[in-house]
Design a protein around this motif. Structure first.
Motif, PDB file in Angstrom:
ATOM      1  N   CYS A  57       5.797 -14.867 -11.497  1.00 25.64           N
ATOM      2  CA  CYS A  57       5.658 -13.413 -11.312  1.00 25.64           C
ATOM      3  C   CYS A  57       6.252 -12.975  -9.973  1.00 25.64           C
ATOM      4  CB  CYS A  57       4.191 -13.011 -11.373  1.00 25.64           C
ATOM      5  SG  CYS A  57       3.472 -13.079 -13.028  1.00 25.64           S
ATOM      6  N   THR A  58       6.008 -13.761  -8.937  1.00 20.77           N
ATOM      7  CA  THR A  58       6.523 -13.418  -7.606  1.00 20.77           C
ATOM      8  C   THR A  58       8.044 -13.457  -7.584  1.00 20.77           C
ATOM      9  OG1 THR A  58       4.516 -14.224  -6.531  1.00 20.77           O
ATOM     10  CG2 THR A  58       6.489 -14.100  -5.174  1.00 20.77           C
ATOM     11  N   PHE A  59       8.641 -14.459  -8.224  1.00 23.53           N
ATOM     12  CA  PHE A  59      10.108 -14.514  -8.305  1.00 23.53           C
ATOM     13  C   PHE A  59      10.654 -13.272  -9.015  1.00 23.53           C
ATOM     14  CE2 PHE A  59       9.805 -19.395  -8.172  1.00 23.53           C
ATOM     15  CZ  PHE A  59      10.168 -19.434  -6.838  1.00 23.53           C
ATOM     16  N   LEU A  60      10.031 -12.900 -10.122  1.00 19.78           N
ATOM     17  CA  LEU A  60      10.489 -11.721 -10.878  1.00 19.78           C
ATOM     18  C   LEU A  60      10.398 -10.458 -10.025  1.00 19.78           C
ATOM     19  CD1 LEU A  60       8.810 -12.576 -14.287  1.00 19.78           C
ATOM     20  CD2 LEU A  60      11.273 -12.303 -13.931  1.00 19.78           C
ATOM     21  N   GLU A  61       9.244 -10.274  -9.369  1.00 21.04           N
ATOM     22  CA  GLU A  61       9.067  -9.089  -8.536  1.00 21.04           C
ATOM     23  C   GLU A  61      10.093  -9.059  -7.402  1.00 21.04           C
ATOM     24  OE1 GLU A  61       5.576  -7.030  -5.793  1.00 21.04           O
ATOM     25  OE2 GLU A  61       6.003  -9.168  -5.652  1.00 21.04           O
ATOM     26  N   SER A  62      10.294 -10.198  -6.750  1.00 19.40           N
ATOM     27  CA  SER A  62      11.179 -10.258  -5.592  1.00 19.40           C
ATOM     28  C   SER A  62      12.633  -9.991  -5.984  1.00 19.40           C
ATOM     29  CB  SER A  62      11.033 -11.628  -4.921  1.00 19.40           C
ATOM     30  OG  SER A  62      11.766 -11.683  -3.723  1.00 19.40           O
ATOM     31  N   ILE A  63      13.102 -10.600  -7.073  1.00 20.54           N
ATOM     32  CA  ILE A  63      14.488 -10.406  -7.514  1.00 20.54           C
ATOM     33  C   ILE A  63      14.721  -8.970  -7.951  1.00 20.54           C
ATOM     34  CG2 ILE A  63      16.178 -11.044  -9.283  1.00 20.54           C
ATOM     35  CD1 ILE A  63      14.850 -13.875  -9.265  1.00 20.54           C
ATOM     36  N   LEU A  64      13.802  -8.441  -8.754  1.00 20.34           N
ATOM     37  CA  LEU A  64      13.973  -7.060  -9.236  1.00 20.34           C
ATOM     38  C   LEU A  64      13.918  -6.063  -8.086  1.00 20.34           C
ATOM     39  CD1 LEU A  64      11.844  -7.288 -12.499  1.00 20.34           C
ATOM     40  CD2 LEU A  64      14.305  -6.789 -12.381  1.00 20.34           C
ATOM     41  N   THR A  65      13.079  -6.333  -7.091  1.00 16.59           N
ATOM     42  CA  THR A  65      13.024  -5.459  -5.912  1.00 16.59           C
ATOM     43  C   THR A  65      14.341  -5.496  -5.146  1.00 16.59           C
ATOM     44  OG1 THR A  65      10.628  -5.755  -5.717  1.00 16.59           O
ATOM     45  CG2 THR A  65      11.796  -5.002  -3.747  1.00 16.59           C
ATOM     46  N   GLN A  66      14.895  -6.698  -4.978  1.00 14.24           N
ATOM     47  CA  GLN A  66      16.200  -6.826  -4.311  1.00 14.24           C
ATOM     48  C   GLN A  66      17.297  -6.102  -5.084  1.00 14.24           C
ATOM     49  OE1 GLN A  66      17.142  -8.180  -1.376  1.00 14.24           O
ATOM     50  NE2 GLN A  66      15.078  -8.821  -0.809  1.00 14.24           N
ATOM     51  N   ALA A  67      17.133  -6.011  -6.400  1.00 18.08           N
ATOM     52  CA  ALA A  67      18.119  -5.314  -7.238  1.00 18.08           C
ATOM     53  C   ALA A  67      17.930  -3.801  -7.231  1.00 18.08           C
ATOM     54  CB  ALA A  67      18.038  -5.844  -8.669  1.00 18.08           C
ATOM     55  N   GLY A  68      16.918  -3.315  -6.501  1.00 19.22           N
ATOM     56  CA  GLY A  68      16.731  -1.871  -6.356  1.00 19.22           C
ATOM     57  C   GLY A  68      15.742  -1.257  -7.322  1.00 19.22           C
ATOM     58  N   PHE A  69      15.035  -2.077  -8.089  1.00 21.37           N
ATOM     59  CA  PHE A  69      14.064  -1.545  -9.044  1.00 21.37           C
ATOM     60  C   PHE A  69      12.679  -1.442  -8.411  1.00 21.37           C
ATOM     61  CE2 PHE A  69      17.267  -3.634 -11.784  1.00 21.37           C
ATOM     62  CZ  PHE A  69      17.669  -2.525 -12.518  1.00 21.37           C
ATOM     63  N   ARG A  70      11.917  -0.462  -8.887  1.00 16.52           N
ATOM     64  CA  ARG A  70      10.531  -0.288  -8.424  1.00 16.52           C
ATOM     65  C   ARG A  70       9.624  -1.035  -9.406  1.00 16.52           C
ATOM     66  NH1 ARG A  70       9.207   5.616  -8.249  1.00 16.52           N
ATOM     67  NH2 ARG A  70      10.060   5.443 -10.362  1.00 16.52           N
ATOM     68  N   VAL A  71       8.988  -2.093  -8.901  1.00 14.64           N
ATOM     69  CA  VAL A  71       8.278  -3.035  -9.770  1.00 14.64           C
ATOM     70  C   VAL A  71       6.771  -2.901  -9.601  1.00 14.64           C
ATOM     71  CG1 VAL A  71       8.038  -5.463 -10.417  1.00 14.64           C
ATOM     72  CG2 VAL A  71      10.213  -4.632  -9.488  1.00 14.64           C
ATOM     73  N   ALA A  72       6.069  -2.869 -10.737  1.00 12.48           N
ATOM     74  CA  ALA A  72       4.609  -2.968 -10.740  1.00 12.48           C
ATOM     75  C   ALA A  72       4.243  -4.403 -11.086  1.00 12.48           C
ATOM     76  CB  ALA A  72       4.020  -2.010 -11.764  1.00 12.48           C
ATOM     77  N   LEU A  73       3.388  -5.014 -10.284  1.00 13.85           N
ATOM     78  CA  LEU A  73       2.999  -6.416 -10.479  1.00 13.85           C
ATOM     79  C   LEU A  73       1.481  -6.527 -10.556  1.00 13.85           C
ATOM     80  CD1 LEU A  73       3.553  -9.515 -10.464  1.00 13.85           C
ATOM     81  CD2 LEU A  73       3.450  -9.402  -7.965  1.00 13.85           C
ATOM     82  N   TYR A  74       1.007  -7.177 -11.628  1.00 11.92           N
ATOM     83  CA  TYR A  74      -0.428  -7.416 -11.789  1.00 11.92           C
ATOM     84  C   TYR A  74      -0.674  -8.920 -11.812  1.00 11.92           C
ATOM     85  CZ  TYR A  74      -5.081  -7.656 -13.846  1.00 11.92           C
ATOM     86  OH  TYR A  74      -6.406  -7.936 -14.069  1.00 11.92           O
ATOM     87  N   THR A  75      -1.560  -9.406 -10.942  1.00 16.79           N
ATOM     88  CA  THR A  75      -1.911 -10.829 -10.901  1.00 16.79           C
ATOM     89  C   THR A  75      -3.420 -10.973 -10.735  1.00 16.79           C
ATOM     90  OG1 THR A  75      -1.656 -10.982  -8.499  1.00 16.79           O
ATOM     91  CG2 THR A  75       0.295 -11.447  -9.823  1.00 16.79           C
ATOM     92  N   SER A  76      -3.911 -12.179 -10.984  1.00 14.95           N
ATOM     93  CA  SER A  76      -5.333 -12.468 -10.750  1.00 14.95           C
ATOM     94  C   SER A  76      -5.519 -13.982 -10.683  1.00 14.95           C
ATOM     95  CB  SER A  76      -6.190 -11.894 -11.880  1.00 14.95           C
ATOM     96  OG  SER A  76      -5.908 -12.560 -13.108  1.00 14.95           O
ATOM     97  N   PRO A  77      -6.622 -14.427 -10.029  1.00 15.59           N
ATOM     98  CA  PRO A  77      -7.543 -13.644  -9.203  1.00 15.59           C
ATOM     99  C   PRO A  77      -6.919 -13.362  -7.843  1.00 15.59           C
ATOM    100  CG  PRO A  77      -8.180 -15.949  -9.159  1.00 15.59           C
ATOM    101  CD  PRO A  77      -6.997 -15.849 -10.092  1.00 15.59           C
ATOM    102  N   HIS A  78      -7.685 -12.738  -6.954  1.00 17.97           N
ATOM    103  CA  HIS A  78      -7.180 -12.462  -5.610  1.00 17.97           C
ATOM    104  C   HIS A  78      -7.699 -13.523  -4.645  1.00 17.97           C
ATOM    105  CE1 HIS A  78     -11.078 -10.407  -6.014  1.00 17.97           C
ATOM    106  NE2 HIS A  78     -11.255 -10.692  -4.742  1.00 17.97           N
ATOM    107  N   LEU A  79      -7.051 -13.625  -3.498  1.00 17.16           N
ATOM    108  CA  LEU A  79      -7.471 -14.585  -2.480  1.00 17.16           C
ATOM    109  C   LEU A  79      -8.466 -13.978  -1.496  1.00 17.16           C
ATOM    110  CD1 LEU A  79      -4.186 -16.502  -1.605  1.00 17.16           C
ATOM    111  CD2 LEU A  79      -6.289 -17.503  -2.490  1.00 17.16           C
ATOM    112  N   VAL A  80      -8.147 -12.790  -0.983  1.00 17.57           N
ATOM    113  CA  VAL A  80      -8.976 -12.194   0.074  1.00 17.57           C
ATOM    114  C   VAL A  80      -9.534 -10.831  -0.350  1.00 17.57           C
ATOM    115  CG1 VAL A  80      -9.030 -11.419   2.475  1.00 17.57           C
ATOM    116  CG2 VAL A  80      -7.695 -13.444   1.862  1.00 17.57           C
TER     117      VAL A  80
END
Length: 431
Positions: A57-80
């Motif tokens: 998920c992080t790779f997808l978000e990072s690449i798409l962001t670098q390509a200029g897209f506005r990305v919504a990312l949902y993950t679980s659970p959280h750390l902090v």
């Protein structure tokens, strides 16, 4: 930073709403989602699997962001903080937006004319994140499955591309006793006529069969996409597409090229809708960051944070530790849920850890430090001149003891539950 009192109050209230923490059915959460008219008008990539979901998920978000897209990312659970579960344009969801979403869900699920619907904590909070994403109007949505696939709340959404990263033994009381059972459950994030990617080099036959039964376009690692590399760079090849001479990903570890390869396959499948340049791929992979996944902190002694909590992930952690070079002693801060295969986790790591600092965790689901000590004894690990085994009330105390005992040339591995790594991260930030 702690959440606002309003958000803390809502999260506490939501935890008490449903009699079960995990209630494997989609009927209730689908009913509320329909009342809220939850839908996305952009490409959706859903990512399931035993391990590797967060990295993919992080790779997808990072690449798409670098390509200029506005990305919504949902993950679980959280750390902090809970807010880590949802981000848009690489910013975490604000407390106020979550509170507004919770109020909206509460009104919908208690609708007097349609009848009240009970939701689990995960179902309720997943819907809240989806509501916020709809307000954000993203160019692409990346969703991480919580557990399994078939009956996970994330599976409400029909993904344009679905990835199963890996299939191994975890959550067997819910998903079944074998890789074949678990693979079948995870395969249910695939959709008819849409791209279905499996990054596991040895996919369960039931996963393959299910994808074929529903008419999904199945991409298998080794058949439809692959990677190769040397010491300096790596290459990816897919169906009629290649990406060459890439630097190794910013996320460290033995399995990250598998995860990156599955992400690149997904982007290749969506190239007509969200095209990404080679430059965006290179920079996206290089700059990807994900706390708690073989995260090596700067300074001495070396501190490694890893949420490895099942034997498959612990085997990868063991390989990654082997690749780090020589350290006189390795100290472990270890806390785990009681329902995990703790024996299997210890077996993968027991030859690589000298000192074990075992910790209680602040949840009824956790194994106690004393129970973990019994597991070590059963594995033949006993305290001695070169092996400390101690128990602690919390991860911060165990980490402090490791930092006191370790020399600057040693290393400290904090691993196991998200609770273990999250508490250690919080303690390190306060130090």
């Amino acid at each position: 930073m702690n959440e606002s009192p309003a958000l803390a109050d809502w999260l506490s209230r939501i935890e008490r709403l449903h009699p079960k923490t995990i209630d494997m059915t989609l009927e209730r959460v689908r009913e509320v989602a329909q009342r809220l008219n939850i839908r996305f008008d952009c490409p959706v990539i859903t990512v399931g699997g035993t391990n590797g979901k967060g990295s993919t998920c992080t790779f997808l978000e990072s690449i798409l962001t670098q390509a200029g897209f506005r990305v919504a990312l949902y993950t679980s659970p959280h750390l902090v903080r809970f807010n880590e579960r949802a981000r848009f344009a690489q910013e975490f969801v604000p407390d106020a937006a979550l509170v507004a979403a919770f109020e909206h869900i509460e009104a919908a699920r208690t609708d007097a004319t349609k009848g009240e619907v009970s939701l689990t904590y995960f179902e309720y909070t997943t819907l809240a994140c989806f509501l916020w994403f709809m307000d954000c109007k993203p160019d692409a949505v990346v969703l991480e499955v919580g557990m399994g696939g078939r009956l996970d709340a994330v599976n409400l959404i029909d993904a344009d591309v679905a990835i199963v990263t890996s299939v191994d033994l975890d959550h067997m009381e819910y998903l079944g006793p074998t890789r074949e059972h678990i693979g079948w459950e995870k395969a249910h994030i695939y959709r008819a006529g849409r791209t279905a990617i499996c990054g596991d080099p040895v996919p369960p036959q039931r996963l393959v069969d299910y994808a074929q039964e529903i008419g999904a376009d199945l991409w298998l690692f080794g058949r439809d996409f692959n990677y190769s590399g040397d010491k300096n760079q790596w290459n990816w090849a897919g169906r009629g597409a290649r990406r060459n001479a890439m630097a190794y990903p910013g996320l460290r570890g033995a399995n990250q090229l598998l995860n990156a390869s599955a992400a690149l396959a997904a982007l290749d499948a969506l190239k007509d809708r969200i095209p990404v340049t080679q430059s965006a791929v290179r920079m996206g992979l290089l700059t990807a960051e994900l706390p708690g996944r073989f995260q090596v902190l700067p300074g001495k002694p070396a501190i490694i944070l890893d949420v490895a909590h099942n034997p498959h992930a612990s085997g990868v952690l063991a390989a990654n530790l082997d690749n780090m070079g020589f350290f006189p002693y390795t100290w472990a801060v270890f806390g785990s849920m009681a329902d995990k295969d703790v024996d299997g986790v210890i077996e993968k790591l027991k030859g690589r850890i000298d000192h074990w600092l075992l910790t209680d965790l602040p949840t009824p689901r956790a194994a106690s430090a004393a129970q973990l000590a019994e597991k070590l004894a059963a594995a033949g690990i006993v305290a001695g001149k070169d092996c400390r085994i101690e128990t602690f009330a919390d991860p911060a105390s165990a980490l402090a003891a490791a930092q006191t005992g370790a020399s600057e040339n040693d290393r400290i591995v904090v691993f196991g539950s998200f609770y273990t790594v999250g508490a250690a991260l919080t303690a390190l930030k306060r130090a």
